[in-house]
Scaffold this motif. Structure first.
Motif, PDB file in Angstrom:
ATOM      1  N   ASP A 340      83.266  97.994  21.203  1.00  0.00           N
ATOM      2  CA  ASP A 340      83.818  98.668  22.382  1.00  0.00           C
ATOM      3  C   ASP A 340      83.055  98.281  23.647  1.00  0.00           C
ATOM      4  O   ASP A 340      83.646  98.085  24.721  1.00  0.00           O
ATOM      5  N   ALA A 341      81.730  98.154  23.530  1.00  0.00           N
ATOM      6  CA  ALA A 341      80.934  97.753  24.696  1.00  0.00           C
ATOM      7  C   ALA A 341      81.253  96.321  25.108  1.00  0.00           C
ATOM      8  O   ALA A 341      81.331  96.000  26.300  1.00  0.00           O
ATOM      9  N   LEU A 342      81.461  95.446  24.147  1.00  0.00           N
ATOM     10  CA  LEU A 342      81.801  94.061  24.463  1.00  0.00           C
ATOM     11  C   LEU A 342      83.195  93.968  25.081  1.00  0.00           C
ATOM     12  O   LEU A 342      83.427  93.201  26.014  1.00  0.00           O
ATOM     13  N   ARG A 343      84.123  94.762  24.548  1.00  0.00           N
ATOM     14  CA  ARG A 343      85.488  94.715  25.069  1.00  0.00           C
ATOM     15  C   ARG A 343      85.560  95.291  26.478  1.00  0.00           C
ATOM     16  O   ARG A 343      86.302  94.793  27.332  1.00  0.00           O
ATOM     17  N   ALA A 344      84.794  96.359  26.741  1.00  0.00           N
ATOM     18  CA  ALA A 344      84.775  96.964  28.075  1.00  0.00           C
ATOM     19  C   ALA A 344      83.878  96.206  29.039  1.00  0.00           C
ATOM     20  O   ALA A 344      83.822  96.540  30.225  1.00  0.00           O
ATOM     21  N   ARG A 345      83.143  95.204  28.539  1.00  0.00           N
ATOM     22  CA  ARG A 345      82.263  94.364  29.330  1.00  0.00           C
ATOM     23  C   ARG A 345      81.137  95.159  29.980  1.00  0.00           C
ATOM     24  O   ARG A 345      80.628  94.797  31.038  1.00  0.00           O
ATOM     25  N   THR A 346      80.761  96.274  29.338  1.00  0.00           N
ATOM     26  CA  THR A 346      79.506  96.929  29.711  1.00  0.00           C
ATOM     27  C   THR A 346      78.333  96.263  29.012  1.00  0.00           C
ATOM     28  O   THR A 346      77.183  96.542  29.325  1.00  0.00           O
ATOM     29  N   CYS A 347      78.629  95.402  28.076  1.00  0.00           N
ATOM     30  CA  CYS A 347      77.632  94.580  27.391  1.00  0.00           C
ATOM     31  C   CYS A 347      78.001  93.123  27.660  1.00  0.00           C
ATOM     32  O   CYS A 347      79.084  92.677  27.285  1.00  0.00           O
ATOM     33  N   TYR A 348      77.137  92.377  28.348  1.00  0.00           N
ATOM     34  CA  TYR A 348      77.510  91.040  28.808  1.00  0.00           C
ATOM     35  C   TYR A 348      76.251  90.206  29.041  1.00  0.00           C
ATOM     36  O   TYR A 348      75.127  90.720  29.098  1.00  0.00           O
ATOM     37  N   TRP A 349      76.454  88.899  29.206  1.00  0.00           N
ATOM     38  CA  TRP A 349      75.376  87.977  29.569  1.00  0.00           C
ATOM     39  C   TRP A 349      75.187  87.982  31.093  1.00  0.00           C
ATOM     40  O   TRP A 349      76.158  88.036  31.838  1.00  0.00           O
ATOM     41  N   ALA A 350      73.945  87.855  31.499  1.00  0.00           N
ATOM     42  CA  ALA A 350      73.627  87.735  32.928  1.00  0.00           C
ATOM     43  C   ALA A 350      72.666  86.564  33.114  1.00  0.00           C
ATOM     44  O   ALA A 350      71.728  86.392  32.335  1.00  0.00           O
ATOM     45  N   VAL A 351      72.916  85.769  34.144  1.00  0.00           N
ATOM     46  CA  VAL A 351      72.065  84.614  34.440  1.00  0.00           C
ATOM     47  C   VAL A 351      70.924  85.049  35.351  1.00  0.00           C
ATOM     48  O   VAL A 351      71.149  85.705  36.374  1.00  0.00           O
ATOM     49  N   LEU A 352      69.700  84.698  35.001  1.00  0.00           N
ATOM     50  CA  LEU A 352      68.524  85.072  35.787  1.00  0.00           C
ATOM     51  C   LEU A 352      68.264  84.044  36.888  1.00  0.00           C
ATOM     52  O   LEU A 352      68.501  82.848  36.693  1.00  0.00           O
ATOM     53  N   THR A 353      67.790  84.525  38.008  1.00  0.00           N
ATOM     54  CA  THR A 353      67.406  83.629  39.098  1.00  0.00           C
ATOM     55  C   THR A 353      66.042  83.011  38.799  1.00  0.00           C
ATOM     56  O   THR A 353      65.295  83.508  37.937  1.00  0.00           O
ATOM     57  N   PRO A 354      65.675  81.920  39.469  1.00  0.00           N
ATOM     58  CA  PRO A 354      64.350  81.323  39.223  1.00  0.00           C
ATOM     59  C   PRO A 354      63.211  82.313  39.427  1.00  0.00           C
ATOM     60  O   PRO A 354      62.222  82.297  38.680  1.00  0.00           O
ATOM     61  N   GLY A 355      63.328  83.179  40.439  1.00  0.00           N
ATOM     62  CA  GLY A 355      62.274  84.163  40.662  1.00  0.00           C
ATOM     63  C   GLY A 355      62.181  85.162  39.525  1.00  0.00           C
ATOM     64  O   GLY A 355      61.077  85.562  39.112  1.00  0.00           O
ATOM     65  N   GLU A 356      63.318  85.591  38.995  1.00  0.00           N
ATOM     66  CA  GLU A 356      63.311  86.525  37.867  1.00  0.00           C
ATOM     67  C   GLU A 356      62.746  85.876  36.612  1.00  0.00           C
ATOM     68  O   GLU A 356      62.024  86.522  35.835  1.00  0.00           O
ATOM     69  N   VAL A 357      63.048  84.603  36.410  1.00  0.00           N
ATOM     70  CA  VAL A 357      62.499  83.899  35.250  1.00  0.00           C
ATOM     71  C   VAL A 357      60.977  83.791  35.377  1.00  0.00           C
ATOM     72  O   VAL A 357      60.241  83.977  34.386  1.00  0.00           O
ATOM     73  N   LYS A 358      60.494  83.503  36.569  1.00  0.00           N
ATOM     74  CA  LYS A 358      59.045  83.383  36.781  1.00  0.00           C
ATOM     75  C   LYS A 358      58.351  84.718  36.528  1.00  0.00           C
ATOM     76  O   LYS A 358      57.291  84.780  35.892  1.00  0.00           O
ATOM     77  N   ALA A 359      58.930  85.808  37.013  1.00  0.00           N
ATOM     78  CA  ALA A 359      58.351  87.125  36.781  1.00  0.00           C
ATOM     79  C   ALA A 359      58.384  87.499  35.308  1.00  0.00           C
ATOM     80  O   ALA A 359      57.446  88.096  34.763  1.00  0.00           O
ATOM     81  N   TYR A 360      59.468  87.144  34.643  1.00  0.00           N
ATOM     82  CA  TYR A 360      59.596  87.439  33.212  1.00  0.00           C
ATOM     83  C   TYR A 360      58.542  86.675  32.420  1.00  0.00           C
ATOM     84  O   TYR A 360      57.905  87.225  31.507  1.00  0.00           O
ATOM     85  N   THR A 361      58.328  85.404  32.755  1.00  0.00           N
ATOM     86  CA  THR A 361      57.323  84.600  32.073  1.00  0.00           C
ATOM     87  C   THR A 361      55.919  85.157  32.320  1.00  0.00           C
ATOM     88  O   THR A 361      55.073  85.162  31.420  1.00  0.00           O
ATOM     89  N   ALA A 362      55.674  85.640  33.530  1.00  0.00           N
ATOM     90  CA  ALA A 362      54.362  86.212  33.832  1.00  0.00           C
ATOM     91  C   ALA A 362      54.095  87.454  32.980  1.00  0.00           C
ATOM     92  O   ALA A 362      52.975  87.666  32.486  1.00  0.00           O
ATOM     93  N   LYS A 363      55.109  88.277  32.755  1.00  0.00           N
ATOM     94  CA  LYS A 363      54.948  89.450  31.900  1.00  0.00           C
ATOM     95  C   LYS A 363      54.645  89.044  30.455  1.00  0.00           C
ATOM     96  O   LYS A 363      53.811  89.664  29.787  1.00  0.00           O
ATOM     97  N   LEU A 364      55.313  88.006  29.981  1.00  0.00           N
ATOM     98  CA  LEU A 364      55.038  87.545  28.618  1.00  0.00           C
ATOM     99  C   LEU A 364      53.616  87.006  28.507  1.00  0.00           C
ATOM    100  O   LEU A 364      52.933  87.235  27.499  1.00  0.00           O
ATOM    101  N   ASP A 365      53.152  86.273  29.535  1.00  0.00           N
ATOM    102  CA  ASP A 365      51.776  85.757  29.511  1.00  0.00           C
ATOM    103  C   ASP A 365      50.764  86.901  29.512  1.00  0.00           C
ATOM    104  O   ASP A 365      49.722  86.829  28.842  1.00  0.00           O
ATOM    105  N   ALA A 366      51.074  87.958  30.260  1.00  0.00           N
ATOM    106  CA  ALA A 366      50.168  89.108  30.281  1.00  0.00           C
ATOM    107  C   ALA A 366      50.098  89.769  28.908  1.00  0.00           C
ATOM    108  O   ALA A 366      49.020  90.199  28.457  1.00  0.00           O
ATOM    109  N   ARG A 367      51.196  89.844  28.239  1.00  0.00           N
ATOM    110  CA  ARG A 367      51.198  90.424  26.900  1.00  0.00           C
ATOM    111  C   ARG A 367      50.437  89.542  25.920  1.00  0.00           C
ATOM    112  O   ARG A 367      49.738  90.040  25.031  1.00  0.00           O
ATOM    113  N   ARG A 368      50.572  88.220  26.074  1.00  0.00           N
ATOM    114  CA  ARG A 368      49.814  87.311  25.200  1.00  0.00           C
ATOM    115  C   ARG A 368      48.313  87.478  25.435  1.00  0.00           C
ATOM    116  O   ARG A 368      47.527  87.473  24.483  1.00  0.00           O
ATOM    117  N   SER A 369      47.934  87.621  26.696  1.00  0.00           N
ATOM    118  CA  SER A 369      46.511  87.794  27.004  1.00  0.00           C
ATOM    119  C   SER A 369      45.966  89.098  26.442  1.00  0.00           C
ATOM    120  O   SER A 369      44.794  89.198  26.067  1.00  0.00           O
TER     121      SER A 369
END
Length: 428
Positions: A340-369
């Motif tokens: 139902d969520a897929l059909r109503a499109r409340t569940c969907y793919w979203a493309v991240l911007t370069p800035g969002e990808v950089k911030a996401y990677t920084a969070k993963l690096d912090a968790r690794r550290s």
């Protein structure tokens, strides 16, 4: 390979995986098939181009006089059925005594004798359409077309009409062939057309499955063969009850060979069947979001293998549904929530911007550290650390690829003589 709806499943509710709220990509919405967004409540709705077997019209309401008359007939049938039941009970008791005597006389079990007595089936081939039946079919369409339910002519009356109709006694060869073709088409439609609703489809499956099971059991008695039947629905909205059957002790095969009960395979088969015919839609959505067609979903390492690598993220995963492959979701209710969520499109793919990808990677690096396990390691082989013998290569007539490669890279050089004469030998 089982279906993996990875392409449209969203990430679990976590701080790292939560992307900024945004509407679905317009590129994705342009490629959606209208049939995917249409009504999918029944098999007929999912196949709008196919003909439908029309359900029977319910009969009109009965009057009080009709109800009283039918009650009298029903009471008479009940009394007759009771007398018949008593007579059959006496017969079965006598038969039981005779079977026991046969059991002791021939040293066999009562079940073996019952299988020999009760195991039977009818063998017949489909006959060609007869002209008489074709004419009766045409007369029924003519006379009963506008008749209400309960007032239509019976088969005996229709046959009498055909017999007394002078026009049907002067048919040409082409007219006879046309009548036969019409009845043939009508029978084919009753066999191949789809059921109009879920109730009719479920009843059709139930009756057909019972007939198949009876035939297989009788075949087992006659020939000693083993057979296993799985019947499952093909969509989450279907109301068909999944069932299984194994002749004799066939159900023991699954536990003896695969160490799992037969019911577990029935459940997995149903999950696989309910996720078929969806790969094209999911593939289009994945291609629209990433521009690549060969991406495989990774539920275990979703944060690194999908979000960090391809700069896409799944939004709107239902909070009450565990983030895992749909084939591992245990209940139909959770599967329906996700659909139902897929059909109503409340569940969907979203493309991240370069800035969002950089911030996401920084969070993963912090968790690794901090010592967190961000990426699950691959499972080691059971024989890791043990030396394994290499398989001997087959001796082909031609040289191996490795030899050819070495010979290609080897530079040509002058060849030395096979024998070199010594100066001492010349002196002698």
């Amino acid at each position: 390979m089982p279906y993996d709806p990875a392409s449209i499943l969203p990430a679990p509710n976590s701080t790292e995986s939560a992307a900024p709220s945004r509407s679905p990509s317009p590129t994705v919405s342009l490629i959606l098939d209208p049939l995917q967004q249409g009504n999918s409540s029944t098999w007929a709705a999912r196949n709008p181009t196919r003909s439908i077997i029309r359900p029977r019209t319910p009969p009109p309401r009965l009057s009080q006089a009709q109800k009283a008359s039918r009650k009298i007939k029903r009471d008479q049938k009940t009394e007759t059925a009771k007398l018949l039941h008593n007579a059959i009970t006496i017969h079965l008791n006598d038969q039981k005594i005779k079977i026991e005597s046969l059991t002791h006389a021939n040293n066999v079990t009562p079940g073996y004798i019952n299988e020999m007595i009760n195991g039977h089936t009818k063998h017949h081939t489909t006959r060609k359409v007869q002209l008489t039946n074709a004419l009766v079919h045409a007369k029924a369409k003519e006379m009963n077309a506008n008749q209400p339910v309960g007032s239509r002519y019976t088969l005996v009356e229709l046959r009498e009409m055909v017999k007394n109709d002078p026009q049907m006694k002067k048919l040409t060869k082409d007219e006879k062939a046309a009548y036969i073709a019409a009845l043939t088409e009508h029978r084919d439609q009753k066999t191949t057309n789809v059921r109009a609703n879920n109730l009719a489809a479920a009843r059709d499956v139930l009756l057909t499955t019972d007939r198949v099971v009876k035939e297989l059991d009788d075949l087992r008695v006659r020939t000693g063969t083993y057979a296993t039947v799985f019947v499952v629905r093909g969509h989450v909205n279907d109301t068909i009850q999944s069932s299984m059957h194994g002749t004799d002790n066939s159900e023991d095969f699954w536990e003896d060979v695969y160490d799992l009960p037969m019911a577990d395979y029935l459940r997995q088969y149903e999950q696989w069947a309910c996720t078929q015919n969806q790969s094209t839609f999911f593939g289009l959505v994945r291609f629209a979001a990433t521009g690549k067609k060969d991406i495989a979903m990774n539920y275990v390492n979703y944060e690194t293998a999908v979000v960090e690598t391809y700069a896409v993220q799944l939004i709107g995963w239902p909070p009450s549904v565990k983030f895992t492959s749909p084939s591992n979701i245990g209940t139909v209710g959770e599967i329906r929530k996700l659909c139902d969520a897929l059909r109503a499109r409340t569940c969907y793919w979203a493309v991240l911007t370069p800035g969002e990808v950089k911030a996401y990677t920084a969070k993963l690096d912090a968790r690794r550290s901090a010592g967190d396990v961000v990426r699950q390691p691959r499972k080691k082989r059971s024989d890791a650390g043990v030396s394994r013998k290499r398989k001997a290569k087959k001796d082909n007539n031609g040289p191996s690829k490795k030899v050819n490669k070495l010979s290609a890279n080897h530079c040509d050089a002058p060849k030395s003589a096979e024998f070199i004469d010594s100066s001492d030998e010349e002196d002698v």
